[in-house]
Enzyme design. Structure first.
Site, PDB file in Angstrom:
ATOM      1  N   ASP A 166     -13.859  -5.884  -1.972  1.00 44.36           N
ATOM      2  CA  ASP A 166     -13.770  -5.783  -0.520  1.00 44.36           C
ATOM      3  C   ASP A 166     -15.106  -6.262   0.026  1.00 44.36           C
ATOM      4  O   ASP A 166     -16.136  -5.622  -0.213  1.00 44.36           O
ATOM      5  CB  ASP A 166     -13.538  -4.330  -0.082  1.00 44.36           C
ATOM      6  N   ASP A 189       0.867  -1.186   0.000  1.00 48.18           N
ATOM      7  CA  ASP A 189       0.000   0.000   0.000  1.00 48.18           C
ATOM      8  C   ASP A 189       0.894   1.223   0.000  1.00 48.18           C
ATOM      9  O   ASP A 189       1.763   1.362   0.860  1.00 48.18           O
ATOM     10  CB  ASP A 189      -0.884   0.017   1.259  1.00 48.18           C
TER      11      ASP A 189
END
Lengths: 201, 258
Positions: B131, B12
């Protein structure tokens, strides 16, 4: 100098940086003049077949690439670039390719997951300079949904198993096709690109 | 032999640095993405994912610049995601050197983005990230970094995305993310059972056994993790040797001579 055909789709930067790490000079180009002057040609490939052929036509490169390939100049098609060497592909409706190799490109049958994505092993059928130093069973990186389904077996240099036999490396004279991504296949892939560089006289 | 299962470290990236949070919160600075990418390449990672978690536009340029540097330094494939909303955004990161793009919220809001990207770049480079979080007896798709419940059923969405042209699905379980108690095998299997494209398990890896579970019982083609690699809790070499012992097909890495 290798001319990398820059027809606009997909990732070609990695190919160029792999070549530069090997000290093999290359340039990204669509210029007819530069392609004719180059010692070798790479037709790279990530993208969709019909879209890529349309781009080549728009750039006026279809007949030029055919004639360059017939001059015995080392010519390498990678992934989609390999598929474009064949007569037709089913991707995006039956679409004509460059027709340098006999055969058709078809969708991988859905007895396995499609696309074929990941590291698979090479079964070497012929010892050729392009695969110098490459061991049987070496893992290389594939990302594709279509494959050269009906090609001449005498052109087959290496294949891999994924539901069906997938031609991985093909060769006809100085025209080569590689279905996997040598620029993404770690040191094995770099060795193959180095071998290709050594074919340039 | 056969197609090998992939181990994928996920990085990330916020303003050019790798960060790590728990359940999408509490971000901590970890490392330089290029240094880390090279390290994982050499350690035998099969693929990498870079996720741009920065919201601002100026930081987007820093990210694209980073993608170019990564492409110049590593010789394994990598996927780029985060904030890709249009075919143009996708083209920009592919041109910068990414092999695949991962789209998430933007695809939920505009499913045609999947088909447009697949038509232009080929479906093999279009990765859909889902997600998902369990709500009552089903899994809902969440967007905007796990903050917004769309009410969309994750299984139905996965099937639709495959039809639209997604080439791979990353199944990220919000419930297990960052907890290190293992991947959500039920969710993973539920999606793997209804689509015929590769599935990447994501969220919850804490031990080597968790990877084996995801690749076997979880029916995943690849397993993605972040912090266990970033904080050196799991060594990729050791992980791959462990998985190989369990007869999971895993790529052997030869020393990089170049």
């Amino acid at each position: 100098m290798i001319a990398i055909i820059d027809y606009g789709a997909g990732n070609i930067k990695s190919l160029q940086s792999a070549l530069s790490r090997l000290d093999i000079p290359s340039l990204l180009t669509t210029s007819k003049n530069e392609i004719e002057k180059a010692d070798a040609i790479i037709l790279p490939g990530v993208g969709a077949f019909a879209e890529a052929m349309k781009q080549l036509e728009k750039l006026g490169l279809v007949s030029l690439l055919k004639s360059e390939a017939s001059k015995n100049k080392p010519f390498l098609g990678i992934c989609l670039g390999m598929q474009m060497l064949y007569e037709t592909s089913d991707e995006g409706g039956e679409c004509p390719g460059l027709g340098l190799f006999k055969g058709k490109v078809r969708l991988i049958p859905d007895i396995v997951k499609v696309p074929h994505m990941g590291w698979n092993d090479l079964q070497i059928k012929q010892n050729v300079p392009l695969l110098n130093g490459i061991r049987e069973g070496s893992h290389v990186y594939f990302v594709h949904a279509y494959f050269a389904a009906e090609g001449d077996t005498e052109n087959l240099v290496a294949d891999t198993a994924y539901g069906v036999r997938i031609p991985a490396v093909v060769q006809q004279g100085n025209v080569f096709g590689i279905q996997f991504h040598p620029e993404k296949s770690g040191s094995i892939g770099l060795q193959i690109l180095k071998n290709f560089g050594e074919l340039i006289s | 032999m056969t197609l090998t299962k992939r181990i994928i470290p996920c990085l990330d990236v916020d303003k050019g640095r790798v960060v790590k949070g728990r359940k999408f919160k509490d971000l901590q600075d970890v490392a330089n993405p290029i240094t880390l990418a090279k390290k994982y390449d050499e350690a035998g990672a099969d693929e990498l994912v870079f996720y741009d978690i920065t919201a601002s536009n100026e930081a987007r340029d820093i990210f694209v610049d980073m993608v170019e540097k990564v492409a110049a330094e590593i010789s394994i494939p990598f996927t780029v995601g985060g904030g890709l909303r249009t075919v143009n955004d996708i083209q920009k990161v592919l041109r910068a050197g990414a092999d695949k793009v991962s789209i998430n919220s933007a695809a939920v809001k505009n499913p045609q983005l999947i088909s447009d990207a697949a038509a232009k770049f080929g479906r093999q480079c279009v990765v859909l990230a889902i997600d998902a979080k369990q709500i009552a007896n089903s899994w809902h798709v969440f967007i905007n970094g796990g903050r917004v419940d769309t009410g969309l059923d994750a299984i139905t969405w996965a099937q639709k995305a495959e039809k639209l042209g997604a080439g791979e699905i990353v199944v990220n379980a919000i419930d297990t993310d960052g907890e290190k108690n293992g991947y959500n095998l039920d969710l993973n299997r539920a999606i793997a059972d209804v689509v015929n494209i590769p599935i990447v398990a994501s969220g919850g890896a804490g031990s080597m056994q968790h990877f084996a579970e995801a690749l076997l019982g979880g029916k995943a083609d690849a397993a993605l993790a972040a912090s266990v690699f970033h904080y050196e809790e799991i060594d990729i070499h050791a992980l791959k040797a462990f998985l190989r012992q369990q007869d999971i097909p895993i790529r052997e890495v030869t020393a990089n001579e170049f």
